[in-house]
Each structure stands twice: as structure tokens, then as C-alpha cells.
Write an enzyme that holds these catalytic residues in place. Structure first.
Site, mmCIF file in Angstrom:
data_model
loop_
_atom_site.group_PDB
_atom_site.id
_atom_site.type_symbol
_atom_site.label_atom_id
_atom_site.label_comp_id
_atom_site.label_asym_id
_atom_site.label_seq_id
_atom_site.Cartn_x
_atom_site.Cartn_y
_atom_site.Cartn_z
ATOM 1 N N ARG A 67 0.653 -1.468 0.169
ATOM 2 C CA ARG A 67 -0.107 -0.097 -0.331
ATOM 3 C C ARG A 67 1.092 1.470 0.234
ATOM 4 O O ARG A 67 1.725 1.141 0.650
ATOM 5 C CB ARG A 67 -1.023 0.002 1.293
ATOM 6 C CG ARG A 67 -2.031 0.976 1.108
ATOM 7 C CD ARG A 67 -2.875 0.605 0.317
ATOM 8 N NE ARG A 67 -3.951 1.662 0.938
ATOM 9 C CZ ARG A 67 -5.485 2.105 -0.189
ATOM 10 N NH1 ARG A 67 -5.108 1.280 -1.702
ATOM 11 N NH2 ARG A 67 -6.413 2.904 0.019
ATOM 12 N N THR A 110 -9.514 -0.473 -10.060
ATOM 13 C CA THR A 110 -8.721 -1.119 -9.359
ATOM 14 C C THR A 110 -8.791 -1.990 -10.128
ATOM 15 O O THR A 110 -9.764 -2.134 -11.377
ATOM 16 C CB THR A 110 -8.923 -1.586 -7.701
ATOM 17 O OG1 THR A 110 -9.381 -0.188 -7.144
ATOM 18 C CG2 THR A 110 -8.463 -2.461 -7.315
HETATM 19 N N1 GLY Z 1 -8.242 2.287 -3.295
HETATM 20 C C1 GLY Z 1 -9.227 1.940 -3.306
HETATM 21 C C2 GLY Z 1 -9.194 0.626 -2.090
HETATM 22 O O1 GLY Z 1 -8.153 0.217 -1.660
HETATM 23 O O2 GLY Z 1 -9.515 0.066 -1.541
#
Ligand code: GLY
Length: 556
Positions: A94, A367
Site C-alpha cells: 500500500r 482497481t
Molecule cells: N483505492 C481503493 C481501495 O484501496 O480500496
């Protein structure tokens, strides 16, 4: 209706002599959102790579061919299962907040939230995690050097491919933001126009950046030329990244969340994903009901009430585990689930207003997710993203890298919703080096006779879509049935059940409306990619979501 899911391929390689059927499949399966990415995975397997090398190839190729959704300027979660010792681990790639982050950057002069700063340009971008994940995977789990596993992505970035309609629509939707940044405009809108179908997209700068990563590992991205180009561009456009922000970025190996539901073992994303916690809470609540004995409206009633309560807690308590203490022991205890069940009436929806705290949104198609099982039974479930399409829309000139806009997943301004309407609170407030909360939920499901690798994009709906995918898998559905299952979603606020038009038949809809549910149709649902392994027949099954049959992007 397309019968062939062109983005999912199953390869049947030679079956290993003497292998136990239950121990290794002897062949591999990959399901991703793009044919070229799936092919890249198989190319690397054919070179002697394993699922982890294939994951590098798929992830990096998606960076090129689906750069509106994910890429090396973003991040993700890689859930890994190593067959040799049964290790399950979540590689947390992340993004992190830069040291200079502060709330005032996301406020207008009148003190109201500046949504543009949160979504576009350098302030929207977190420090990317994806390159470090690829380097880590190669060093700790793969068999091949990065020069081999990144080769397909480098080749396609350089020679080009023909983007599909969804890629071109994403350009059209973001033409104003893309036009702000000359590096991005030159790449995506040659001649200043949105390209038409048939256009060949080449990103030679990205090929060079990937080559630097292949040659120098993390230093090829987080230091040296790539870092200099990113730092200069971020500064020139009003952002504030330091060399230390980049050099200090680290992936984290985290214990995945594990829980049982009936005779299934679920291994899924841990915080800073909220998905695993929310799903476990939902399954804990549902374990108190005999769902099979209920009629459909009542089964759905209990599932939706479980969703409502899990999303309420998601907003309230979750954040980066390295920064916040989360009451997971309580949230995930059977006693807590029993307490939640006690508040659910048998025939009546609970208005969300009766439960404290909040959420809302327009979940998008951003995503991407891919699933892999290799011949030895190694497994990878990866969900990765740059957040909304093309992320911040800032491509530092000379890098070809689309910087994410993941900072919007923090609760940047208390009380102001993000792109998914998620409000969040102190637990998800930004801080230097902190990871923003995510909904990404790559998941393994282990049963006595079948194993599933499941995940989906879709913003906050990722969690409910993966949950519904797991339920379908447990029910015995094939990979193709799982990805096609009509979807529904409730996220506490708005107090609405979003449904695919065919999800509820008229009688079910009437019964649920009678219980007090506000049901609204919605058109956008995730691009689920699933691989399953039947241990009894030793067969693999792979499928991509039929809602999003990917364009055949051809390699020139
Ligand atoms: N950016 C969308 C998520 O990580 O949930």
C-alpha cells in the site's frame, strides 16, 4: 452473451509423474483483467517461473495495458500461498503518505474540502508501493530474475498495444485533468485529442523505468534517475515529496486474516485493508443463522443486515495497523457477533440511522484483481490500484509512471467523504509514512475438496462482491458462475441496497421492500477474476467477469 472469457486462460501443462493429485495440480491457471497480462503470466511460467514470477509479470503488464486502473505508480496487496511449506502471507504494498502531508493541503481558502487536490495532481499521490512488491516477490518467492519476469511488460510498453474501449473512455472522462500535465497529455492524448479505437499506445519511458527496476531493484525506482524525475515533477506541480520519502518506502509482510466459516477456512486481507475484517464480521454474524433453511428474502435480509453492521464498524475503527490500535479482538469475537445478531429483527430492516457513524459513495470500476495457481499449487491473489482512473493524472515526464491518487483513501478532512463516500475517522487520518485504509480484499478459500482464489475491483463494493463470490464458491458454483453471479451491496450509508437489475426477482424484491429496504439498481460492478482448484478431480477452473470482456489488445 460471450461464452469465452477472453481475459482468462487455463493452461494444461504436462502432468508431473508421481505427483499426488491433492498436492499439486500439475498445470496452471491465471485469470486477470486483460488478455495480454494473462499471457505474460503464462510466458513467464513457460520460462520456468512459478506463480510468484507470474504474478510479477501479470502485475507489471497490467501497469502497461490497464494503466488507468493500476500500475507501478500505485500499490496493492499480494496474498501469497507457498505450496512447499503452506505459508500464507500478505505482502502489503500500500502507498504511504509523504512526510509533508497536512490537512490544510486538502482545504480551500474558505476551509471547505478541496476535492480536486485530494484527487488530482501531486498532493493526491502517495509514495508508490507496487515496485517494491515486485522486487520483494522476485527476491523472496520467485525463481526468475526480474529481467525475465518484467520482460513482457517492458516489451509491450515499448512496442505498444491497442487499448480497449474502457481505456479510451477513461481518457475521455479525464481529459481535463490529463490536459493539465504535459507528460500525461503527450502520452494519452497525442495531438491534444482523445484517441480512437485502433490507436496504438506506446509508453517507452515506462519501459525504461521497468528496465531500471529490473537492473537495480528498489534503487531503480526509489533512488537514482526515476526518483529524481518523480521528485522534480512533484515539486514543479506544487507537491512536496522528499528523497527520503521514496528511499524509506518498504513493503510489509503481514499475517493475513484467517477465520473459519462452517467447514471452510478463509485467508484474506488484513489491515490496512478493511475488507478482511468486514468480511469476517459478516461471516461471524451469519454463522448464527441456518441460511439454507430460510427463504430467499430472509436469507438476503440477514446478509444485508450483516453488511450494514460490518461497514459501520469499518468506518469507525480501522486504519494502518502500524499507527493505530484497532479493537479487532472485540470486533471479531463470537460474543460481538452475537450482540449484533441480537439487534437484527427477523422481518424488518434496521435503519442505519439507528446505528452510530457513517459511509456513502459511487463505487467505480477502478482497481484490478488477478488470481493465479501454478503447477505446484502456489497461489497468488492480488488486488492492485492507482485508485480512480489514471490516479492523480500526473505522469512525471520521463518516467511513464502514472502516480496514484490514493491519498483520497485517507480521511483527509474529518467528516468529508472520499471518492467512495467513505467517511472514516481518526483511525484513518493521514500521517507521515502512514498507509491509507483500503477495501482491497484478495482472498483464498480452503475447503476439504476445493480451493478458491478470489478478488475483485470496485471501491467499497469490493468487500461485498468478494463476500458474494465466496458464498457462490462454497455453494459449489464454477468459476464462470461465481464471476457472473448477480451482485448486491449495502454499506451502511447511504441506507440503500444497490442491486444489479437481475439480482432479485420480483417476489424477493417485494418481500424485501416490505421489510423496509430501499432497493436501487446500479450498473457498475467489479471485474472479478477467479481461479478454483478441485482437489478431488485435480482440475483448475478460471474465469473473468463476463460484464467486462476485455478488448483483445494485440501486440504489434
Ligand atoms: N483505492 C481503493 C481501495 O484501496 O480500496
Amino acid at each position: 452473451m460471450h461464452k469465452i472469457h477472453i481475459a482468462a486462460f487455463v493452461a494444461f501443462a504436462a502432468f508431473a509423474v508421481g505427483a499426488s493429485a491433492a498436492e499439486r495440480p500439475g498445470h496452471a491457471a491465471i485469470a486477470s483483467a486483460h488478455t495480454l497480462a494473462t499471457q505474460a503470466g503464462f510466458e513467464v511460467l513457460a520460462e520456468g517461473g512459478n506463480a510468484f514470477d507470474a504474478a510479477i509479470a501479470v502485475a507489471s503488464t497490467l501497469s502497461v495495458v490497464e494503466s488507468q486502473k493500476s500500475g507501478i505508480g500505485g500499490g496493492g496487496f499480494f496474498l501469497l500461498h507457498r505450496a512447499s511449506d503452506g505459508k500464507n502471507v500478505m505482502l502489503d504494498a500500500r502507498e504511504t503518505a509523504p512526510a509533508a502531508v497536512k490537512e490544510s493541503q486538502y482545504l480551500k481558502s474558505d476551509g471547505t474540502p478541496n476535492r480536486d487536490a485530494a484527487l488530482y495532481g501531486p498532493l493526491a499521490a502517495g509514495i508508490p508501493g507496487e515496485p517494491a512488491a515486485l522486487v520483494w516477490l522476485a527476491a523472496h518467492y520467485g525463481k526468475l530474475p526480474l529481467s525475465k519476469s518484467l520482460a513482457p511488460a517492458i516489451r509491450i510498453a515499448r512496442t505498444g498495444f491497442k487499448p480497449d474501449k474502457s481505456f479510451l473512455e477513461a481518457i475521455a472522462d479525464h481529459r481535463a485533468q490529463i490536459s493539465r500535465y504535459p507528460g500525461t497529455k503527450a502520452l494519452l492524448m497525442p495531438g491534444g485529442e482523445v484517441p480512437k479505437v485502433g490507436w496504438t499506445f506506446r509508453n517507452p519511458d515506462l519501459a525504461k523505468t521497468l528496465e531500471r527496476i529490473a537492473a537495480d531493484g528498489n534503487d531503480g525506482f526509489y533512488k537514482g534517475k526515476t526518483a529524481q524525475l518523480m521528485l522534480a515533477s512533484v515539486k514543479a506541480t506544487g507537491g512536496d515529496w522528499t528523497a527520503a520519502d521514496l528511499a524509506n518506502y518498504k513493503v510489509v509482510e503481514r499475517e493475513p486474516l484467517r477465520f473459519d466459516y462452517r467447514n471452510w477456512k478463509i485467508v484474506t486481507a488484513a489491515p490496512p485493508s478493511s475488507g478482511g475484517v468486514a468480511m469476517e464480521e459478516m461471516f461471524n454474524v451469519l454463522s448464527g443463522y441456518d441460511l439454507d433453511k430460510l427463504d430467499r428474502p430472509h436469507r438476503l435480509h440477514y446478509i444485508i443486515e450483516a453488511m450494514r453492521r460490518a461497514f459501520r464498524d469499518h468506518n469507525e475503527y480501522l486504519g494502518d495497523p502500524d499507527f493505530v490500535k484497532m479493537p479487532l479482538g472485540t470486533l471479531l469475537s463470537p460474543q460481538y457477533a452475537a450482540g449484533l445478531r441480537a439487534g437484527i429483527l427477523p422481518d424488518k430492516a434496521t435503519p442505519s440511522a439507528m446505528l452510530p457513524s457513517a459511509v456513502a459513495h459511487d463505487p467505480g470500476m477502478h482497481t484490478t484483481h488477478f488470481s493465479i495457481i501454478d503447477a505446484d499449487g502456489n497461489m497468488v491473489a492480488t488486488t492492485q490500484t492507482v485508485n480512480t482512473h489514471f490516479g492523480s493524472c500526473l505522469v512525471p515526464p520521463g518516467t511513464g509512471v502514472f502516480l496514484n491518487n490514493e491519498m483520497d483513501d485517507f480521511a483527509l478532512v474529518p467528516g468529508a467523504p472520499n471518492a467512495y463516500g467513505l467517511l472514516g475517522n481518526k483511525a484513518n487520518a493521514p500521517a507521515p509514512g502512514k498507509r491509507m485504509l483500503s477495501s482491497m480484499t484478495p482472498t483464498f478459500v480452503f475447503g476439504p475438496e476445493r480451493v478458491g482464489v478470489i478478488g475483485s475491483p470496485g471501491g467499497s463494493t469490493i468487500i461485498t462482491q468478494v463476500f458474494e463470490g465466496i458464498m457462490a464458491f462454497m455453494h459449489g458454483d464454477s468459476a464462470a458462475q461465481i464471476v457472473a453471479t448477480p451482485r448486491y451491496h449495502h454499506q451502511y450509508l447511504p441506507d440503500v441496497v444497490y442491486v444489479e437489475p437481475e439480482a432479485f426477482d420480483a417476489a424477493t424484491q417485494k418481500a424485501l421492500t416490505g421489510m423496509g429496504y430501499d432497493i436501487k439498481p446500479r450498473g457498475h460492478w467489479g471485474f472479478m477474476n477467479v481461479v478454483t482448484w478441485n482437489l478431488k478431480t485435480n482440475t483448475l477452473d478460471a474465469a473473468s467477469d463476463p460484464r467486462h470482456v476485455s478488448g483483445l489488445g494485440e501486440v504489434k
